[in-house]
Design a protein around this motif. Structure first.
Motif, mmCIF file in Angstrom:
data_model
loop_
_atom_site.group_PDB
_atom_site.id
_atom_site.type_symbol
_atom_site.label_atom_id
_atom_site.label_comp_id
_atom_site.label_asym_id
_atom_site.label_seq_id
_atom_site.Cartn_x
_atom_site.Cartn_y
_atom_site.Cartn_z
ATOM 1 N N SER A 68 -3.190 -76.228 -38.048
ATOM 2 C CA SER A 68 -2.340 -76.339 -39.240
ATOM 3 C C SER A 68 -1.138 -75.397 -39.185
ATOM 4 N N LYS A 69 -1.244 -74.309 -38.443
ATOM 5 C CA LYS A 69 -0.136 -73.370 -38.340
ATOM 6 C C LYS A 69 0.987 -73.909 -37.454
ATOM 7 N N LEU A 70 0.637 -74.832 -36.561
ATOM 8 C CA LEU A 70 1.643 -75.376 -35.638
ATOM 9 C C LEU A 70 2.462 -76.493 -36.270
ATOM 10 N N GLN A 71 1.888 -77.182 -37.262
ATOM 11 C CA GLN A 71 2.543 -78.327 -37.879
ATOM 12 C C GLN A 71 3.061 -79.303 -36.810
ATOM 13 N N ASP A 72 2.188 -79.653 -35.878
ATOM 14 C CA ASP A 72 2.583 -80.538 -34.776
ATOM 15 C C ASP A 72 2.175 -81.981 -35.053
ATOM 16 N N GLY A 73 2.515 -82.457 -36.254
ATOM 17 C CA GLY A 73 2.141 -83.810 -36.638
ATOM 18 C C GLY A 73 2.756 -84.884 -35.772
ATOM 19 N N HIS A 74 3.853 -84.565 -35.060
ATOM 20 C CA HIS A 74 4.480 -85.556 -34.177
ATOM 21 C C HIS A 74 3.552 -85.966 -33.032
ATOM 22 N N ASN A 75 2.480 -85.212 -32.814
ATOM 23 C CA ASN A 75 1.510 -85.561 -31.768
ATOM 24 C C ASN A 75 0.421 -86.515 -32.253
ATOM 25 N N PHE A 76 0.523 -86.941 -33.520
ATOM 26 C CA PHE A 76 -0.509 -87.805 -34.091
ATOM 27 C C PHE A 76 0.175 -88.982 -34.794
ATOM 28 N N SER A 77 -0.079 -90.179 -34.306
ATOM 29 C CA SER A 77 0.655 -91.356 -34.771
ATOM 30 C C SER A 77 -0.274 -92.511 -35.087
ATOM 31 N N ALA A 78 0.262 -93.439 -35.872
ATOM 32 C CA ALA A 78 -0.395 -94.728 -36.089
ATOM 33 C C ALA A 78 0.567 -95.822 -35.667
ATOM 34 N N VAL A 103 4.297 -94.685 -36.990
ATOM 35 C CA VAL A 103 4.421 -93.637 -37.986
ATOM 36 C C VAL A 103 3.835 -92.358 -37.403
ATOM 37 N N GLU A 104 4.641 -91.296 -37.382
ATOM 38 C CA GLU A 104 4.147 -89.982 -36.995
ATOM 39 C C GLU A 104 3.731 -89.223 -38.251
ATOM 40 N N TYR A 105 2.762 -88.327 -38.107
ATOM 41 C CA TYR A 105 2.341 -87.551 -39.273
ATOM 42 C C TYR A 105 3.375 -86.483 -39.610
ATOM 43 N N TYR A 137 -4.710 -95.588 -34.371
ATOM 44 C CA TYR A 137 -4.369 -94.169 -34.515
ATOM 45 C C TYR A 137 -4.481 -93.511 -33.140
ATOM 46 N N VAL A 138 -3.500 -92.672 -32.785
ATOM 47 C CA VAL A 138 -3.470 -92.053 -31.459
ATOM 48 C C VAL A 138 -3.272 -90.541 -31.566
ATOM 49 N N ASN A 139 -4.134 -89.805 -30.887
ATOM 50 C CA ASN A 139 -3.960 -88.381 -30.654
ATOM 51 C C ASN A 139 -3.229 -88.251 -29.321
ATOM 52 N N LYS A 140 -1.945 -87.896 -29.371
ATOM 53 C CA LYS A 140 -1.135 -87.870 -28.155
ATOM 54 C C LYS A 140 -1.410 -86.648 -27.287
ATOM 55 N N ILE A 141 -2.043 -85.632 -27.852
ATOM 56 C CA ILE A 141 -2.372 -84.445 -27.058
ATOM 57 C C ILE A 141 -3.481 -84.766 -26.062
ATOM 58 N N THR A 142 -4.478 -85.502 -26.536
ATOM 59 C CA THR A 142 -5.613 -85.861 -25.668
ATOM 60 C C THR A 142 -5.493 -87.283 -25.136
ATOM 61 N N ASN A 143 -4.425 -88.005 -25.528
ATOM 62 C CA ASN A 143 -4.260 -89.411 -25.150
ATOM 63 C C ASN A 143 -5.522 -90.220 -25.464
ATOM 64 N N THR A 144 -5.950 -90.095 -26.709
ATOM 65 C CA THR A 144 -7.130 -90.802 -27.196
ATOM 66 C C THR A 144 -6.719 -91.719 -28.336
ATOM 67 N N ALA A 145 -7.159 -92.970 -28.276
ATOM 68 C CA ALA A 145 -6.789 -93.959 -29.285
ATOM 69 C C ALA A 145 -8.026 -94.457 -30.008
ATOM 70 N N PHE A 146 -7.900 -94.604 -31.332
ATOM 71 C CA PHE A 146 -8.961 -95.150 -32.177
ATOM 72 C C PHE A 146 -8.394 -96.369 -32.902
#
Length: 479
Positions: free
Chosen positions: A216-226, A291-293, A312-321
């Motif tokens: 939460s301190k990084l506010q790196d929402g651009h790494n999490f998309s739908a 949409v990025e968070y 939904y995609v976690n771009k840090i781990t390249n994992t998609a749900f």
């Protein structure tokens, strides 16, 4: 499309093993009994005391769902006397009855919406049990209490609750889900029943609140998309392709009140914050919206999904749900005319929400409707997500470079199996079968192979074969 969805639910072949257990204080959450479905690829947890919500759906050690840290181990009763700031939002996978606009009353006694949503179906404990379906698969069964509507509304000026003169609707929700031993797929059946004595029109919004920051301190929402597919032919009732549910002024006011002070006379502040948000990325591939968070964009994207999925995609781990749902049916009525939405929440620690909306069904007393979903998870090479089917996720479509005789593609797969290429003639007959590598949900599948094709070959199918007999088409190419 209807036949496509029927195929999704005709799977019946994985060997059974003990996939479901009841765990005490699972994940140190603080709840006594948590129902856990697990295999070597995924883990899923249902919490009875947290309104029967699914609070875990992981691929390996990567979570898809956000859990509210403030409410771990807590439970609440069925009283509908809740105020605006008293939403018991546990996180995870939840539901709201539709239309929300007739769930409560206003000061004049007219039907109105209320936030928080109705408590019995959304916040209070559910009955949960282990069952077995007609195919002999072990299931997790949940059932809500009886939700009476409309619910009371707190009138702030007079500091009291306003109560309806009569109860117009009584509904009860149930969910049945199961997993199998060799895939990341979760099969979910939702049922909403009219248990009252009047005819009603109801639907469900079924949504997942996703992890949206690595910290939460990084506010790196651009790494999490739908990602969501759309078509120019499918417009909202307003005639627009999509709508953002907050104006630039609303965004400005939200940030100024809830985040930090911004100055309307500062041109940099105005440029950065007097807009609907820069996270609505638009069309990032043909027919695909992203949409990025953004923690500072408390708003949603309303759109019609042109295909039966949202991802939904976690771009840090390249994992998609992925959620695969029933296809949009233009002949049916949908709440606000949409079957899908993506929401950026600035509440609590923040989360990105993918929302699926069922059609609105007219239900006679004792009638119910059932709505089906399949969730899947896979490791992918990159994004955007271009397409989804039962076999997996396409991030790079099949391409044949004839000058180098090279066939390429990039995928995530939902099933453990063996990949093959089927080379077919114009009548659809398989002329040649080429064995490729073994695949599974935790392994990115990158196809790059030399291939010799004569003039009789007119198409190529990329297949995932499960248990030596069950073939699923992952991608296809016309030559």
């Amino acid at each position: 499309m209807k036949n496509y969805f029927l195929i999704l639910f005709s799977i019946c072949a994985f060997s059974q093993e003990k996939t479901i257990s009841v765990e005490k204080n699972y994940n140190n959450w603080g709840w006594s009994d948590v129902y856990v479905a697990k295999n070597k690829y995924i883990s899923l947890a249902v919490v009875p005391e947290a309104a029967g919500r699914i609070l875990e759906y992981n691929l390996g050690d990567v979570p898809s769902l956000w859990v509210n840290p403030k409410l771990k181990g807590k439970s609440f009763g069925a009283s509908e006397e809740v105020k605006m700031n008293e939403w018991r939002n546990f996180g995870g996978y939840r539901l709201v009855p539709l239309p929300i606009e007739n769930s409560s009353i206003d000061k004049n006694g007219n039907k109105s919406k209320r936030w928080p949503p109705p408590v019995v179906i959304g916040d209070s404990p559910y009955k949960v049990s282990i069952g077995e379906n007609s195919e002999g698969k072990k299931t997790i069964e949940v059932q809500s209490g009886v939700q009476e509507l409309p619910v009371p509304f707190f009138f702030g000026k007079e500091k009291k609750f306003l109560y309806p003169d009569k109860i117009d609707e009584k509904i009860q929700y149930g969910r049945s889900l199961y997993i199998e031993s060799n895939s990341s797929l979760v099969y979910i059946y939702h049922t909403l029943k009219n248990v009252g004595d009047k005819t009603i029109k109801k639907g469900l919004m079924i949504s997942s609140q996703h992890v949206s920051w690595s910290d939460s301190k990084l506010q790196d929402g651009h790494n999490f998309s739908a990602f969501i597919p759309f078509s120019e032919e499918l417009k909202l009732p307003s005639g627009a392709q999509f709508e953002i549910s907050a104006t630039p002024k609303q965004r400005w006011n939200f940030i100024n009140r809830n985040r930090f002070k911004i100055d309307k006379n500062n041109t940099e502040d105005v440029k950065k914050y007097f807009n609907k948000g820069t996270n609505w990325k638009g069309e990032v591939a043909p027919g695909i919206y992203e949409v990025e968070y953004d923690y500072n964009a408390m708003a949603g994207l309303h759109i019609i999904s042109s295909k039966s999925w949202i991802c939904y995609v976690n771009k840090i781990t390249n994992t998609a749900f992925v959620k695969i749902m029933e296809p949009y049916d233009a002949s049916k009525e949908y709440d606000h005319g949409i079957n899908m939405a993506i929401f950026c929440s600035g509440l609590e620690t923040g989360y990105l929400e993918t929302e699926v909306k069922t059609p609105l069904y007219t239900l006679q007393p004792k009638e119910s409707f059932t709505y089906k979903e399949i969730h899947g998870a896979a490791k992918i090479e990159t994004s955007p997500v271009l397409d989804v089917n039962l076999a997996g996720i396409i991030t790079g479509k099949l391409q044949l470079k004839k000058d180098t005789q090279t066939l390429k593609g990039s995928y995530g797969v939902f099933m453990e199996g063996q990949a093959f290429l089927y080379l077919k003639n114009k009548r659809g007959k398989i002329i040649k079968e080429i064995k490729l590598e073994k695949v599974n949900p935790l392994k990115v599948f990158i196809l790059q192979t030399k291939i010799s094709i004569d003039k009789s070959i007119t198409s190529i199918d990329l297949i995932v074969r499960v248990l030596k007999s069950e073939d699923h088409v992952l991608d296809s190419l016309k030559i």
